[in-house]
Design an enzyme around this catalytic site. Sequence first.
Site, PDB file in Angstrom:
ATOM      1  N   CYS A 155       6.666  12.533   4.735  1.00  0.00           N
ATOM      2  CA  CYS A 155       5.849  11.426   5.237  1.00  0.00           C
ATOM      3  C   CYS A 155       6.108  10.093   4.545  1.00  0.00           C
ATOM      4  CB  CYS A 155       4.370  11.802   5.155  1.00  0.00           C
ATOM      5  SG  CYS A 155       3.997  13.332   6.044  1.00  0.00           S
ATOM      6  N   HIS A 288      -2.497   5.256   3.020  1.00  0.00           N
ATOM      7  CA  HIS A 288      -1.886   6.426   3.654  1.00  0.00           C
ATOM      8  C   HIS A 288      -2.960   7.175   4.449  1.00  0.00           C
ATOM      9  CE1 HIS A 288       1.174   9.365   4.366  1.00  0.00           C
ATOM     10  NE2 HIS A 288       0.515  10.332   3.756  1.00  0.00           N
ATOM     11  N   HIS A 323      -0.939  10.740  12.703  1.00  0.00           N
ATOM     12  CA  HIS A 323      -0.020  10.686  11.561  1.00  0.00           C
ATOM     13  C   HIS A 323       1.395  10.885  12.091  1.00  0.00           C
ATOM     14  CE1 HIS A 323       1.884  10.996   7.835  1.00  0.00           C
ATOM     15  NE2 HIS A 323       1.183  11.945   7.240  1.00  0.00           N
TER      16      HIS A 323
END
Length: 394
Positions: A155, A288, A323
């Site tokens: 990520c 995040h 996400h």
Amino acid sequence: MGRIVVTGMGIVCSLGCGTDKVFSALQRGVPCVGTVRHLQTSHTELPVGEVSMSNEEMMSMLDLPSDSVVTRTPLLGMVAFKQAVGQAGLTDATRTVFVNGTTVGGMEKSEQYYLEFFEGKHTEYIGAHDCGAGTEQIGRLFGRLDAMLTISTACSSATNSIIVGANMIRSGRAKAAIVGGTESLSKFHLNGFNSLMILDGEPCKPFDQGRNGLNLGEGAAYLVIEEEESALERGAKPLCLLAGYANACDAFHQTATSPEGEGAYLAMTGALKQAGISPAAIDYINAHGTGTGNNDQCESVAIKRVFGDSVPDFSSTKAFTGHTTSAAGSVEAVISILSLLNNYIPANLNFTSPIEETGLTPVTQGKNVDLHHVMSNSFGFGGNDSSCIFSKIE
């Protein structure tokens, strides 16, 4: 070495295609996470942030032949890549590099045709499985680039692509870099996160005490970054500065973040040091903020370690987009730059109560505020954590 500037941006995600549509959706405060449409999966109960366009629609948009051997991940990348290069007015590939962050690659077709591969069918997609193959397909849109690299750090991939590209410019290896990432949804993707029991069956709630996991998304985003003097010489209009960046790895656990948020702390403080600014100068953090129990608490702890009692406005935009995993860093970098240029902080959706251990409350309603320095955080599995700071050109 002179300053590094951003001269072009491109983005496609569940919020829309192009910076104007994405920013408009953020201002309206309407999340684009919902029922799966394009991915062939039985898990239709899981909300996702899916790009509305089919593969065929994107191929038509890109003027690709209908029989092209190309998977969804590079298709998304091609759409955003063309936007970024077009806005930058970049035409000369001399000493221009492409650094692409992705992890899933062509898995979407591999899982669809896997059993048929053994029967000698659709074998042309075997070569399209590799992440580097997708990078090459995207890069070919520009012509003969000086170098093409693929970064795969889960990520934080897209943010690390920005960092690698910037370091290549600072070292003199390149004069311009097209940087970012792309990722499509796949069954491998969805089932893998589901097996970790970190997917929320409802819209995710970043930084909320009652958070219950993340919603997956897909998308692509790229920046064109250049040494400022070189950009001005070719007549480009700088949008903002890439003022600072840093990567750190706490190596605490294969998937979890350390309780003290050590990697996140080191990434944020490293970016501040390179930018030459104090924590007090940061006006907004695009966090995040995945909506998982571990990430949001640890990121909150790290933010408090860096900023003390003067935590700036912060929000996670993942409730808008889902996400987007390997593309998240560049999707949120573009959102951060749009926030900076428009003096607007997007809302942290679905928030009702702060995490008890930290007590931090994100921005829950989009608001206009004067912004000068914006931080964007991206944290990956294994504690591979990165932060970038984008600043206005005063």
